[in-house]
Design a protein around this motif. Structure first.
Motif, PDB file in Angstrom:
ATOM      1  N   PHE A 154      -7.598  11.468   9.441  1.00 48.50           N
ATOM      2  CA  PHE A 154      -7.279  10.042   9.334  1.00 48.50           C
ATOM      3  C   PHE A 154      -8.546   9.215   9.138  1.00 48.50           C
ATOM      4  CE2 PHE A 154      -6.516   5.800  11.094  1.00 48.50           C
ATOM      5  CZ  PHE A 154      -5.357   5.435  10.443  1.00 48.50           C
ATOM      6  N   LEU A 157     -10.131   8.819   5.689  1.00 48.81           N
ATOM      7  CA  LEU A 157      -9.469   7.977   4.675  1.00 48.81           C
ATOM      8  C   LEU A 157     -10.230   6.657   4.540  1.00 48.81           C
ATOM      9  CD1 LEU A 157      -5.782   8.507   5.863  1.00 48.81           C
ATOM     10  CD2 LEU A 157      -6.811   9.479   3.793  1.00 48.81           C
ATOM     11  N   PRO A 158     -10.112   5.997   3.369  1.00 49.12           N
ATOM     12  CA  PRO A 158     -10.755   4.678   3.229  1.00 49.12           C
ATOM     13  C   PRO A 158     -10.170   3.677   4.237  1.00 49.12           C
ATOM     14  CG  PRO A 158      -9.973   5.503   1.100  1.00 49.12           C
ATOM     15  CD  PRO A 158      -9.433   6.425   2.153  1.00 49.12           C
ATOM     16  N   ALA A 160      -9.150   0.631   3.998  1.00 49.00           N
ATOM     17  CA  ALA A 160      -7.940  -0.095   3.563  1.00 49.00           C
ATOM     18  C   ALA A 160      -6.698   0.786   3.714  1.00 49.00           C
ATOM     19  CB  ALA A 160      -8.103  -0.553   2.116  1.00 49.00           C
ATOM     20  N   THR A 161      -6.821   2.080   3.426  1.00 47.94           N
ATOM     21  CA  THR A 161      -5.685   3.001   3.574  1.00 47.94           C
ATOM     22  C   THR A 161      -5.312   3.143   5.043  1.00 47.94           C
ATOM     23  OG1 THR A 161      -6.637   4.207   1.711  1.00 47.94           O
ATOM     24  CG2 THR A 161      -4.846   5.297   2.905  1.00 47.94           C
ATOM     25  N   ARG A 162      -6.321   3.266   5.893  1.00 47.42           N
ATOM     26  CA  ARG A 162      -6.058   3.391   7.330  1.00 47.42           C
ATOM     27  C   ARG A 162      -5.345   2.143   7.861  1.00 47.42           C
ATOM     28  NH1 ARG A 162     -11.626   3.892   9.524  1.00 47.42           N
ATOM     29  NH2 ARG A 162     -12.436   4.069   7.423  1.00 47.42           N
ATOM     30  N   GLU A 163      -5.774   0.955   7.379  1.00 47.44           N
ATOM     31  CA  GLU A 163      -5.135  -0.286   7.832  1.00 47.44           C
ATOM     32  C   GLU A 163      -3.681  -0.345   7.393  1.00 47.44           C
ATOM     33  OE1 GLU A 163      -7.956  -3.153   6.414  1.00 47.44           O
ATOM     34  OE2 GLU A 163      -8.998  -3.220   8.345  1.00 47.44           O
ATOM     35  N   LEU A 164      -3.434   0.084   6.162  1.00 44.44           N
ATOM     36  CA  LEU A 164      -2.071   0.111   5.628  1.00 44.44           C
ATOM     37  C   LEU A 164      -1.188   1.036   6.460  1.00 44.44           C
ATOM     38  CD1 LEU A 164      -1.162  -1.292   2.923  1.00 44.44           C
ATOM     39  CD2 LEU A 164      -1.196   0.986   1.897  1.00 44.44           C
ATOM     40  N   LEU A 165      -1.696   2.236   6.741  1.00 41.61           N
ATOM     41  CA  LEU A 165      -0.935   3.216   7.525  1.00 41.61           C
ATOM     42  C   LEU A 165      -0.689   2.695   8.941  1.00 41.61           C
ATOM     43  CD1 LEU A 165      -2.678   6.506   6.318  1.00 41.61           C
ATOM     44  CD2 LEU A 165      -0.306   5.831   5.870  1.00 41.61           C
ATOM     45  N   GLU A 168       2.128   0.286   9.002  1.00 40.60           N
ATOM     46  CA  GLU A 168       3.419   0.982   8.904  1.00 40.60           C
ATOM     47  C   GLU A 168       3.823   1.562  10.253  1.00 40.60           C
ATOM     48  OE1 GLU A 168       3.710   3.891   5.760  1.00 40.60           O
ATOM     49  OE2 GLU A 168       2.981   2.440   4.284  1.00 40.60           O
TER      50      GLU A 168
END
Ligand code: MN
Length: 253
Positions: A154, A157-158, A160-165, A168
């Motif tokens: 985890f 990951l970039p 921004a991707t971590r924030e998105l996940l 969710e």
């Protein structure tokens, strides 16, 4: 027959004045909870010997490269720099707080659960989510995300991707909370009893359930006490330990 007065017992007893908080759930900068927590750090906490943050300081934490919460980080650094020992446990929302955060704030990360002595008495500190064993779906998720391999993947990951996940997961968590009966979201009495028996402590302090209270009970024939800290959504919740006494307080806004 005359008796000598008992000599006071001298033992390494740890700090005499400390504060405990949990579930501050800091989110947007400038919010009411953040203002209240910053004020708390600069006033009450500055007069204590130690501050224990028992998890979920942040509503979300996706890695120590998170650029947010600068004011809180600076205030914690100022507090620990002034000589107040600051300790931190992971919560279910900020379990990715790591050494980078500790380096910036001077906080020391403690394992969960941990036994610490106050006034010579061993006390069990825990966030509390591990005691909510009736919530099977949550416990499965907890096992997954606490695994070092999952965390390494985890964190690679970039941002921004971590924030998105994370957003969710929070949305999923909100709908899970909304459809789960309140009893299931509370601690399981057998899990609490087992924790007291396994550790042989007479007192535990936790948060997570957002149900501030002091519960006196029996475990294995011994009088035990479970102190539950409240969340900071509507008001502050602080446990003060001073001169051998524990006092759970609400900080009105
Ligand atoms: Mn929690």
């Amino acid at each position: 027959m005359s008796t000598q007065p008992l000599a006071p017992i001298e033992e390494p007893s740890g700090p005499r004045h400390c504060l405990f908080v949990s579930d501050v759930h800091l989110e947007a900068p400038g919010g009411a909870a953040e203002r209240q927590f910053l004020h708390f750090l600069r006033t009450d906490a500055a007069r204590a010997e130690a501050l224990y943050i028992l998890g979920d300081l942040f509503e979300s934490w996706v890695g120590d490269d998170d650029p947010g919460h600068r004011e809180v980080i600076a205030a914690l650094a100022a507090l620990s720099g002034s000589g107040v020992a600051c300790f931190l446990l992971h919560g279910n929302r900020d379990f990715l707080l790591g050494e980078g955060f500790c380096a910036r704030t001077g906080c020391r990360l403690l394992p969960d659960p941990v036994i610490t002595r106050f006034g010579g008495e061993p006390v069990l500190l825990t966030h509390g989510d591990a005691l909510c064993t009736d919530d099977h779906a949550y416990q499965e998720l907890r096992t997954l995300v606490r695994a070092p391999r999952w965390q390494r993947r985890f964190l690679a990951l970039p941002l921004a991707t971590r924030e998105l996940l994370a957003n969710e997961v929070r949305a999923g968590s909100k709908s899970h909370t909304a459809r789960t009966p309140p009893r299931v979201m509370d601690v399981n009495p057998q899990a609490v009893d087992a924790a007291f028996r396994a550790t042989q402590v007479r007192r535990m302090i936790h948060g997570h359930t957002h149900r501030p209270a002091v519960h006196d009970a029996l475990a294995g024939g011994q009088a035990v006490q479970r102190i539950v800290l409240g969340a900071w959504y509507e008001q502050g919740s602080v446990l003060r330990y001073q001169d051998g006494l524990y006092k759970l307080c609400e900080l009105a806004r």
